[in-house]
Scaffold this active site. Structure first.
Site, mmCIF file in Angstrom:
data_model
loop_
_atom_site.group_PDB
_atom_site.id
_atom_site.type_symbol
_atom_site.label_atom_id
_atom_site.label_comp_id
_atom_site.label_asym_id
_atom_site.label_seq_id
_atom_site.Cartn_x
_atom_site.Cartn_y
_atom_site.Cartn_z
ATOM 1 N N GLU A 419 -0.546 -2.065 13.154
ATOM 2 C CA GLU A 419 0.761 -3.151 13.463
ATOM 3 C C GLU A 419 1.474 -2.825 14.645
ATOM 4 O OE1 GLU A 419 0.406 -5.824 11.779
ATOM 5 O OE2 GLU A 419 -0.222 -5.444 9.890
ATOM 6 N N GLU A 497 -7.499 -0.527 5.211
ATOM 7 C CA GLU A 497 -6.636 -1.353 4.768
ATOM 8 C C GLU A 497 -7.004 -2.592 3.342
ATOM 9 O OE1 GLU A 497 -2.568 -1.395 5.585
ATOM 10 O OE2 GLU A 497 -2.926 -0.908 6.965
HETATM 11 C C1 IPT Z 1 0.275 -3.232 5.448
HETATM 12 C C2 IPT Z 1 0.546 -2.260 7.324
HETATM 13 O O1 IPT Z 1 -0.292 -1.679 7.439
HETATM 14 C C3 IPT Z 1 0.304 -1.303 5.621
HETATM 15 O O2 IPT Z 1 1.542 -0.031 6.721
HETATM 16 C C4 IPT Z 1 1.246 -1.227 4.842
HETATM 17 O O3 IPT Z 1 2.998 -1.800 4.954
HETATM 18 C C5 IPT Z 1 0.977 -2.619 3.982
HETATM 19 O O4 IPT Z 1 0.671 -3.274 4.611
HETATM 20 C C6 IPT Z 1 1.683 -3.080 2.739
HETATM 21 O O5 IPT Z 1 1.924 -1.797 1.519
HETATM 22 S S1 IPT Z 1 1.133 -5.201 6.732
HETATM 23 C C7 IPT Z 1 0.803 -5.955 5.648
HETATM 24 C C8 IPT Z 1 1.686 -7.187 6.356
HETATM 25 C C9 IPT Z 1 -0.632 -6.603 5.761
#
Ligand code: IPT
Length: 985
Positions: A419, A497
């Site tokens: 990010e 993710e």
């Molecule tokens: C995403 C991040 O990459 C991760 O570090 C964590 O913050 C997660 O979200 C939420 O728990 S970024 C999000 C804007 C999709």
């Protein structure tokens, strides 16, 4: 001079980065007890020279003591701060505020020139957050940033024979903090080891070792690139290698006729020894080829599917301080749950963790310590990832990442960071990696157009988006045009993710896995995230709890958003982890008919010979017979059939189930013999019907046999039990996925307008539920009719100022089996939202909460419409308080559908499956759903007023909307008529 606003990575006195090696050169640990003094601001701000504390004769007698490694905020000095995307300081790069907690660390140590006679002595820091300036015996040695990266200085010329004084000033905030905006606690301090490293003359400064194996032939090469003295000898006794190179011109690849592959499932390592006359380095090397062919990512010639988790280093007491037993335990727990991949979110872990990953077997995506997420809120204006002023810092970070960890077989992909938008510095980082190590592909999710990365990566895509990218292409590709879209679609696709495991959830793991099965281009993904980050804390009254954002009084924080792991802060696996294990079963079983089952080997490398199939048949949850059958020998990707014997089963008036379990025969390195990797079940016979049997009791005042009712038709007593209710209920304490609106909802989505996705303008489910007053139904008894052997109570339940509601009929009947309750609920009026649940609540004496409960139904853990793969039918037992999960924040927990029978002290309950009506789920809780709502921590719940038994016809699914898609339409609970029957025995 202060370096606080300097966007460059550190002083020129830092040595070039190199691997974290196991060498026989002398090492002196400087870990231990240090003197420590915390300032609210940088005390050196106005000074030109070194601050006074750095001098040899500085008096640290009045200072506190602190262990190194540690974070001072967890050692009684200041406090941790949690933010996710936001910076907890003004967005004014590269500057940080004057109020900058600064920790002075000082340690006196002995050193003698014979430590490394004739050689050099380096001072090594393995992790300091965020900026450190170092003085040795009063001389400034240098400064550095890069919190989760290693730094070394040559201090030979500054050491004195005897007592030496090392002083390290650590600033919480620095320009580098702009590059470290990961979703975690800000935890300053010297949190990894400090040591002196002897560098013998003519030693080995660095070694880059890679093992390659041709998957087609099994032949390999060992590529060893030493840096330092000559001649160099390479020995691999197991492979018969004993090679000496006189100088750099002789260095050559070492060919091997045959070598075993290293994979996550067969983590075969070879001991490699690289030495000069002065120093020997020992490595454990694996041979495997990671390659991209078309849109496939291959490891040792076969598809590499990531069944992984995002793992932060976090411990409720130590923070990011490494503890080997703890990490080994974490990795073994992952393997026991069929997790074979890790993304080191969002920074390099302790180097020893990678040795454990090599040994236990994990596909690791190794991520650089880089995140500038907060610039997202200003449309990436001034983003360091695209600003030449930060180029050196970005490149420095990736160099230090790759150089430190380059020798690990487990590392199969480099990730530039997380990010950080996109920009030229990221592209340069990728370019640098390509030059240095072309044996591993490059990942970075933010490279939407795929300009400088090798795989297409997305976070939290919907099922529809994944299907579109992989197949039908019904949707535009995320944030990019058609040409770049086509480029991305031609690459292997990874979900870096997905399935946000916050609180109760995630839902739909099985739906994502079905996509992985369906589309070869999709190479799996990494669940967000492994573990909750709660910090063990005590409330004013001494109650222990796990703190999250805001609990330390931080003015800017992101609350509970870091309690989003598959494992709770205290290490307890959540039901979500069990669900993941079921969904990621390495071997699957599918019933084909009669006694025949299809077995599929979904593993990468392993066959099935280490596994066996255990079967058992249970009548009403009680074991009738069992056995073991051999599995067919299946290579990865193959399927076969297995026959389960079902002969000679007695006839009985019971509900009968066949349960199959695939187990390890012997103990795997990370578990016990008999470890279950996969389970399947099938009913062999339904429960016999249970029609009411006429009872003999008649009404005597308000008593009907041993039941006592009030005038309004509520049950007051059954046998010796005080009871209240039942009361119709639609409310559940919102989960984070109910409450947050990370992505759209399907509740009001028009598929034509949203490409099958949810409607992003739709508020979170719980917002809609609260607006409609589902948490505050008001009840009106419409009628109570006594019959000969029972009564019928009709109740209308609606919220204030609403025109919709539910009408419930509770029909009681005392029969030969006990007190039978048939419940029937029907919605009326203009309903326009889902329901959290539909059921009834019954009050029981609070003392029953101290009993153990035994039930025949689904278990052992809670399960929901979109998270039911791990649940199976059986007889289970637990303490009442263990039925629910201690999520970071109180919320819905403990629902177990498909109840057949429940015994709790004097309470005996049976549920009757009368065909269409189905079996209710149950839940037992010391608090009502209303009491659980909106409470920050478990210790803030009001005193319990009793024990509540919930019987639900259904609950709404879980989804993943805290950061991802909402409950899919097929798991949503829309208003509908339901009914069920239970008998109080
Ligand atoms: C995403 C991040 O990459 C991760 O570090 C964590 O913050 C997660 O979200 C939420 O728990 S970024 C999000 C804007 C999709």
């Amino acid at each position: 001079m202060t370096h606080l606003g300097d966007p460059t990575p550190g002083s020129d006195t830092r040595l070039p980065p190199r691997a974290w090696l196991r060498s026989d050169a002398p090492v002196q640990s400087l870990d231990g007890d240090w003197a420590f003094l915390l300032h609210d601001a940088d005390p050196g701000d106005d000074l030109d020279g070194p601050p006074p504390f750095a001098a040899v004769d500085a008096d640290a007698s009045g200072w506190d003591r602190i262990p190194v490694p540690s974070h001072w905020g967890l050692r009684g000095h200041g406090h941790p701060t949690y933010t996710n995307i936001r910076y907890p300081f003004p967005l004014d790069p590269p500057h940080v505020p004057d109020a900058n907690p600064t920790g002075d660390h000082r340690r006196v140590f002995e050193w003698h020139p014979d430590f490394c006679a004739g050689g050099r002595t380096l001072l090594r820091f393995e992790g300091v957050e965020s900026l450190a300036t170092v003085w040795l015996n009063g001389t400034e040695i240098g400064w550095f940033t890069g919190s989760r990266l290693m730094t070394e200085f040559d201090v030979t010329d500054h050491l004195v024979d005897g007592e030496n004084v090392l002083a390290v000033r650590v600033h919480q905030w620095s320009a580098a903090s702009y590059l470290e905006d990961q979703d975690q606690w800000w935890l300053p301090g010297i949190f990894r080891s400090v040591s002196l490293q002897g560098r013998p003359a003519n030693g080995l400064d660095d070694v880059f070792v890679r093992g390659d194996r041709d998957p087609a032939t099994g032949a390999g090469t060992l590529d060893v690139r030493p840096r330092g003295g000559w001649p160099v000898t390479v020995r691999v006794p197991e492979l018969g290698i004993d090679e000496t190179w006189a100088d750099a011109t002789e260095v050559a690849m070492l060919p091997l006729d045959a070598v075993d592959a290293w994979t996550a499932e067969t983590p075969r390592l070879y001991d490699v020894e690289v030495s000069t006359e002065a120093e020997t380095v020992r490595l454990r090397v694996g041979f495997r080829r990671i390659e991209i062919i078309g849109d496939r990512l291959l490891a040792d010639g076969r598809p590499l599917i990531f069944r992984g988790v995002n793992r932060h280093e976090t411990d409720p007491d130590r923070g990011r301080v490494f503890d080997e037993d703890y990490v080994r335990g974490e990795l073994a727990l992952m393997r026991r749950h069929n997790i074979t991949a890790i993304r080191t979110a969002h920074q390099p872990p302790h180097p020893r963790m990678l040795e454990l990953a090599d040994e236990l077997g994990f596909w690791v995506v190794l991520e650089c310590d880089l995140e500038t997420h907060g610039f997202w809120d200003v449309e990436w204006t001034g983003n360091p990832a695209d600003d030449p002023a930060w180029r050196d810092a970005c490149l420095d970070r990736v160099r230090r990442t790759v150089e430190r960890d380059k020798n690990h077989a487990s590392v199969v992909m480099w990730s530039l960071g997380n990010e950080s938008g996109t920009g030229r510095n990221l592209a340069e980082m990728a370019g640098w990696i390509r030059e240095r190590d072309d044996s591993r592909p490059i990942h970075y999710e933010g490279d939407y157009g795929g300009a400088y990365t090798d795989v297409y990566s997305r976070m939290y895509p919907t099922i529809e988006e994944v299907a579109s990218v992989c197949g039908e292409q019904t949707m535009p590709v995320h944030e990019i045009g058609p040409a770049e879209g086509a480029r991305q679609r031609a690459k292997p696709f990874v979900l870096c993710e997905f399935a946000h495991a916050m609180g109760n959830g995630p839902g739909s793991l099985a739906d994502y896995e079905a996509l992985v099965e369906q589309y070869p281009r999709l190479h799996g993904g990494f669940v967000w995230e492994w573990r909750d980050h709660g910090i063990r804390t005590r409330a004013a009254d001494g109650t222990e709890f796990f703190a999250y954002g805001g609990d330390f009084g931080e003015p800017v924080h992101d609350g509970v958003y870091l309690m989003d792991g598959l494992v709770l802060s205290d290490g307890t696996p959540s039901p979500g982890l069990g669900e993941l294990a079921a969904v990621w079963a390495p071997v699957t079983l599918e019933h084909l008919g009669e006694r025949s089952w299809r077995v599929r080997n979904r593993q990468h490398t392993l066959g099935t010979d280490h596994l066996e199939l255990h079967w058992r048949i249970e009548d009403d949850g009680i074991r009738l017979t069992d056995g073991i059958v051999a599995l067919p020998a299946l290579a990865p990707g193959e399927e076969g059939t297995v026959e389960v014997p079902l002969d000679g089963l007695p006839d009985a008036a019971t509900e009968r189930w066949l349960t199959l379990e695939v187990r390890w025969r012997d103990a795997p390195p990370w578990g016990d013999a008999g470890h279950i990797v996969s389970r399947a079940q099938r009913p062999l016979r339904a429960a016999p019907p249970c029609p009411p049997r006429r009872g003999r009791a008649t009404w005597d005042g308000d008593a009907l046999g041993e039941a006592v009712f009030d005038r309004r038709g509520g049950l007051l007593r059954w046998r010796d039990l005080d009871i209240s209710g039942p009361l119709p209920e639609l409310w559940r304490a919102p989960t984070e996925n109910d409450q947050l609106d990370g992505q759209g909802s399907y509740e009001t989505a028009d598929p034509a307008l949203t490409h099958g996705r949810g409607d992003e303008s739709t508020p979170a489910s719980s917002v809609r539920w609260l607006e409609r007053g589902l948490d505050r139904l008001q009840h009106r008894v419409l009628s109570v009719e006594r019959t000969d052997d029972g009564l019928v109570q009709r109740v209308r339940s609606m919220a204030a100022h609403s025109a919709q509601g539910i009408e419930t009929t509770f029909a009681w009947r005392l029969d030969g089996d006990g007190l039978r309750l048939h419940t029937d609920i029907r919605p009326f009026g203009p309903w326009d939202c889902t329901w959290p649940r539909v059921g009834a609540r019954i009050g029981l004496p609070g003392a029953l909460a101290d009993e153990r409960v035994e039930w025949f139904g689904t278990g052992p853990a809670e399960s929901y419409a979109d998270s039911g793969e791990a649940a199976y039918v059986g007889r289970f037992e637990a303490a009442v308080d263990d039925l629910g999960v201690a999520y970071g924040r109180p919320q819905e927990t403990g629902h177990r559908p498909g109840l057949r029978a429940l015994d709790l002290g004097p309470l005996h309950l049976r549920a009757i499956d009368a065909g269409a009506t189905g079996l209710p789920g149950f839940q037992l809780d010391r608090h009502t759903a209303q009491e659980r709502t909106g409470v920050g921590h478990a210790h803030e719940l009001p005193p319990s007023r009793g024990l509540w038994l919930y019987l639900d016809a259904a609950q709404h699914g879980l989804g993943s909307r805290a950061c991802g898609p909402d409950v899919l339409p097929r798991y949503a609970l829309w208003p509908r008529a339901v009914s069920w029957t239970v008998v109080f025995g």
